[in-house]
Design a protein around this motif. Sequence first.
Motif, PDB file in Angstrom:
ATOM      1  N   ASP A 178       0.787  -1.237   0.000  1.00  0.00           N
ATOM      2  CA  ASP A 178       0.000   0.000   0.000  1.00  0.00           C
ATOM      3  C   ASP A 178       0.816   1.284   0.000  1.00  0.00           C
ATOM      4  OD1 ASP A 178      -2.695   1.244   0.337  1.00  0.00           O
ATOM      5  OD2 ASP A 178      -1.805   1.954   2.206  1.00  0.00           O
ATOM      6  N   ARG A 179       2.128   1.210   0.244  1.00  0.00           N
ATOM      7  CA  ARG A 179       2.917   2.426   0.427  1.00  0.00           C
ATOM      8  C   ARG A 179       3.961   2.582  -0.673  1.00  0.00           C
ATOM      9  NH1 ARG A 179       1.067   4.437   5.621  1.00  0.00           N
ATOM     10  NH2 ARG A 179      -0.740   3.104   5.860  1.00  0.00           N
ATOM     11  N   GLU A 180       3.699   3.503  -1.562  1.00  0.00           N
ATOM     12  CA  GLU A 180       4.632   3.826  -2.648  1.00  0.00           C
ATOM     13  C   GLU A 180       5.955   4.300  -2.046  1.00  0.00           C
ATOM     14  OE1 GLU A 180       5.781   4.111  -6.593  1.00  0.00           O
ATOM     15  OE2 GLU A 180       3.804   3.467  -5.907  1.00  0.00           O
ATOM     16  N   GLY A 181       7.042   3.728  -2.507  1.00  0.00           N
ATOM     17  CA  GLY A 181       8.360   4.173  -2.067  1.00  0.00           C
ATOM     18  C   GLY A 181       8.878   3.513  -0.805  1.00  0.00           C
ATOM     19  N   PHE A 182       8.123   2.584  -0.213  1.00  0.00           N
ATOM     20  CA  PHE A 182       8.586   1.870   0.975  1.00  0.00           C
ATOM     21  C   PHE A 182       9.693   0.901   0.565  1.00  0.00           C
ATOM     22  CE2 PHE A 182       8.283  -1.998   3.619  1.00  0.00           C
ATOM     23  CZ  PHE A 182       8.597  -1.455   4.854  1.00  0.00           C
ATOM     24  N   LEU A 183      10.861   1.023   1.198  1.00  0.00           N
ATOM     25  CA  LEU A 183      12.000   0.177   0.860  1.00  0.00           C
ATOM     26  C   LEU A 183      12.262  -0.925   1.877  1.00  0.00           C
ATOM     27  CD1 LEU A 183      14.501   2.923  -0.365  1.00  0.00           C
ATOM     28  CD2 LEU A 183      12.949   1.499  -1.740  1.00  0.00           C
ATOM     29  N   GLY A 184      11.905  -0.701   3.122  1.00  0.00           N
ATOM     30  CA  GLY A 184      12.122  -1.720   4.141  1.00  0.00           C
ATOM     31  C   GLY A 184      12.070  -1.128   5.534  1.00  0.00           C
ATOM     32  N   ALA A 185      12.094  -2.029   6.527  1.00  0.00           N
ATOM     33  CA  ALA A 185      12.044  -1.597   7.926  1.00  0.00           C
ATOM     34  C   ALA A 185      12.852  -2.565   8.779  1.00  0.00           C
ATOM     35  CB  ALA A 185      10.601  -1.551   8.409  1.00  0.00           C
ATOM     36  N   ARG A 186      13.418  -2.027   9.842  1.00  0.00           N
ATOM     37  CA  ARG A 186      14.164  -2.820  10.819  1.00  0.00           C
ATOM     38  C   ARG A 186      13.715  -2.415  12.213  1.00  0.00           C
ATOM     39  NH1 ARG A 186      20.292  -2.974   8.469  1.00  0.00           N
ATOM     40  NH2 ARG A 186      19.670  -3.442   6.353  1.00  0.00           N
ATOM     41  N   LEU A 187      13.692  -3.386  13.114  1.00  0.00           N
ATOM     42  CA  LEU A 187      13.327  -3.144  14.497  1.00  0.00           C
ATOM     43  C   LEU A 187      14.554  -3.464  15.347  1.00  0.00           C
ATOM     44  CD1 LEU A 187      11.024  -2.402  16.433  1.00  0.00           C
ATOM     45  CD2 LEU A 187      10.414  -4.823  16.489  1.00  0.00           C
ATOM     46  N   VAL A 188      15.016  -2.485  16.114  1.00  0.00           N
ATOM     47  CA  VAL A 188      16.221  -2.617  16.918  1.00  0.00           C
ATOM     48  C   VAL A 188      15.838  -2.522  18.393  1.00  0.00           C
ATOM     49  CG1 VAL A 188      18.478  -1.598  17.416  1.00  0.00           C
ATOM     50  CG2 VAL A 188      17.559  -1.502  15.090  1.00  0.00           C
ATOM     51  N   GLN A 189      16.265  -3.501  19.196  1.00  0.00           N
ATOM     52  CA  GLN A 189      16.008  -3.449  20.632  1.00  0.00           C
ATOM     53  C   GLN A 189      17.153  -2.707  21.302  1.00  0.00           C
ATOM     54  OE1 GLN A 189      15.382  -7.212  22.584  1.00  0.00           O
ATOM     55  NE2 GLN A 189      14.590  -6.219  24.416  1.00  0.00           N
ATOM     56  N   LEU A 190      16.828  -1.577  21.959  1.00  0.00           N
ATOM     57  CA  LEU A 190      17.826  -0.760  22.638  1.00  0.00           C
ATOM     58  C   LEU A 190      18.008  -1.202  24.085  1.00  0.00           C
ATOM     59  CD1 LEU A 190      16.736   2.727  21.295  1.00  0.00           C
ATOM     60  CD2 LEU A 190      18.545   1.243  20.406  1.00  0.00           C
ATOM     61  N   SER A 191      16.924  -1.534  24.753  1.00  0.00           N
ATOM     62  CA  SER A 191      16.949  -2.038  26.127  1.00  0.00           C
ATOM     63  C   SER A 191      15.764  -2.986  26.265  1.00  0.00           C
ATOM     64  CB  SER A 191      16.861  -0.893  27.131  1.00  0.00           C
ATOM     65  OG  SER A 191      15.608  -0.253  27.021  1.00  0.00           O
ATOM     66  N   ASP A 192      15.523  -3.458  27.456  1.00  0.00           N
ATOM     67  CA  ASP A 192      14.426  -4.405  27.651  1.00  0.00           C
ATOM     68  C   ASP A 192      13.069  -3.865  27.212  1.00  0.00           C
ATOM     69  OD1 ASP A 192      16.098  -6.349  28.609  1.00  0.00           O
ATOM     70  OD2 ASP A 192      15.764  -5.860  30.711  1.00  0.00           O
ATOM     71  N   ASP A 193      12.865  -2.566  27.363  1.00  0.00           N
ATOM     72  CA  ASP A 193      11.550  -2.010  27.057  1.00  0.00           C
ATOM     73  C   ASP A 193      11.583  -0.842  26.078  1.00  0.00           C
ATOM     74  OD1 ASP A 193      12.787  -0.251  28.764  1.00  0.00           O
ATOM     75  OD2 ASP A 193      11.044   0.082  30.034  1.00  0.00           O
ATOM     76  N   GLU A 194      12.687  -0.704  25.364  1.00  0.00           N
ATOM     77  CA  GLU A 194      12.796   0.404  24.407  1.00  0.00           C
ATOM     78  C   GLU A 194      13.229  -0.127  23.046  1.00  0.00           C
ATOM     79  OE1 GLU A 194      14.262   4.925  24.759  1.00  0.00           O
ATOM     80  OE2 GLU A 194      15.791   3.445  25.214  1.00  0.00           O
ATOM     81  N   TRP A 195      12.523   0.310  22.011  1.00  0.00           N
ATOM     82  CA  TRP A 195      12.760  -0.168  20.654  1.00  0.00           C
ATOM     83  C   TRP A 195      12.937   1.016  19.708  1.00  0.00           C
ATOM     84  CZ3 TRP A 195      12.987  -5.393  19.553  1.00  0.00           C
ATOM     85  CH2 TRP A 195      12.616  -6.245  20.587  1.00  0.00           C
ATOM     86  N   LEU A 196      13.686   0.784  18.660  1.00  0.00           N
ATOM     87  CA  LEU A 196      13.912   1.779  17.613  1.00  0.00           C
ATOM     88  C   LEU A 196      13.464   1.180  16.289  1.00  0.00           C
ATOM     89  CD1 LEU A 196      15.276   4.378  16.472  1.00  0.00           C
ATOM     90  CD2 LEU A 196      17.401   3.054  16.383  1.00  0.00           C
ATOM     91  N   ASP A 197      12.569   1.870  15.606  1.00  0.00           N
ATOM     92  CA  ASP A 197      12.130   1.457  14.264  1.00  0.00           C
ATOM     93  C   ASP A 197      12.922   2.259  13.250  1.00  0.00           C
ATOM     94  OD1 ASP A 197       9.963  -0.192  15.171  1.00  0.00           O
ATOM     95  OD2 ASP A 197       8.870   1.646  15.609  1.00  0.00           O
ATOM     96  N   ILE A 198      13.554   1.576  12.310  1.00  0.00           N
ATOM     97  CA  ILE A 198      14.244   2.246  11.212  1.00  0.00           C
ATOM     98  C   ILE A 198      13.497   1.867   9.939  1.00  0.00           C
ATOM     99  CG2 ILE A 198      16.391   2.484   9.909  1.00  0.00           C
ATOM    100  CD1 ILE A 198      17.846   1.597  12.509  1.00  0.00           C
ATOM    101  N   VAL A 199      12.891   2.871   9.314  1.00  0.00           N
ATOM    102  CA  VAL A 199      12.090   2.637   8.115  1.00  0.00           C
ATOM    103  C   VAL A 199      12.722   3.417   6.971  1.00  0.00           C
ATOM    104  CG1 VAL A 199       9.798   2.762   7.092  1.00  0.00           C
ATOM    105  CG2 VAL A 199      10.040   2.382   9.564  1.00  0.00           C
TER     106      VAL A 199
END
Length: 69
Positions: A8-29
């Motif tokens: 559904d999203r024109e130009g979407f290339l990919g995504a990664r989910l990174v766990q920074l700590s037990d309860d904190e996450w970073l989404d890289i899109v």
Amino acid sequence: MIADFQADREGFLGARLVQLSDDEWLDIVEWRSPADFAASSAKGGNLPGIRAFFALIDELVSMEEGILR
């Protein structure tokens, strides 16, 4: 979520989910362009997989745009 973004999203290339700590996450899109990201943002959680992913986010701490080199 990935399948819905790809369908559904024109130009979407990919995504990664990174766990920074037990309860904190970073989404890289990755997007082809800032305009594609803006168009996707305007759609919000319009598909079930995207809506379910957004529902898991308790708090948006920050959001930044950058250029991958």
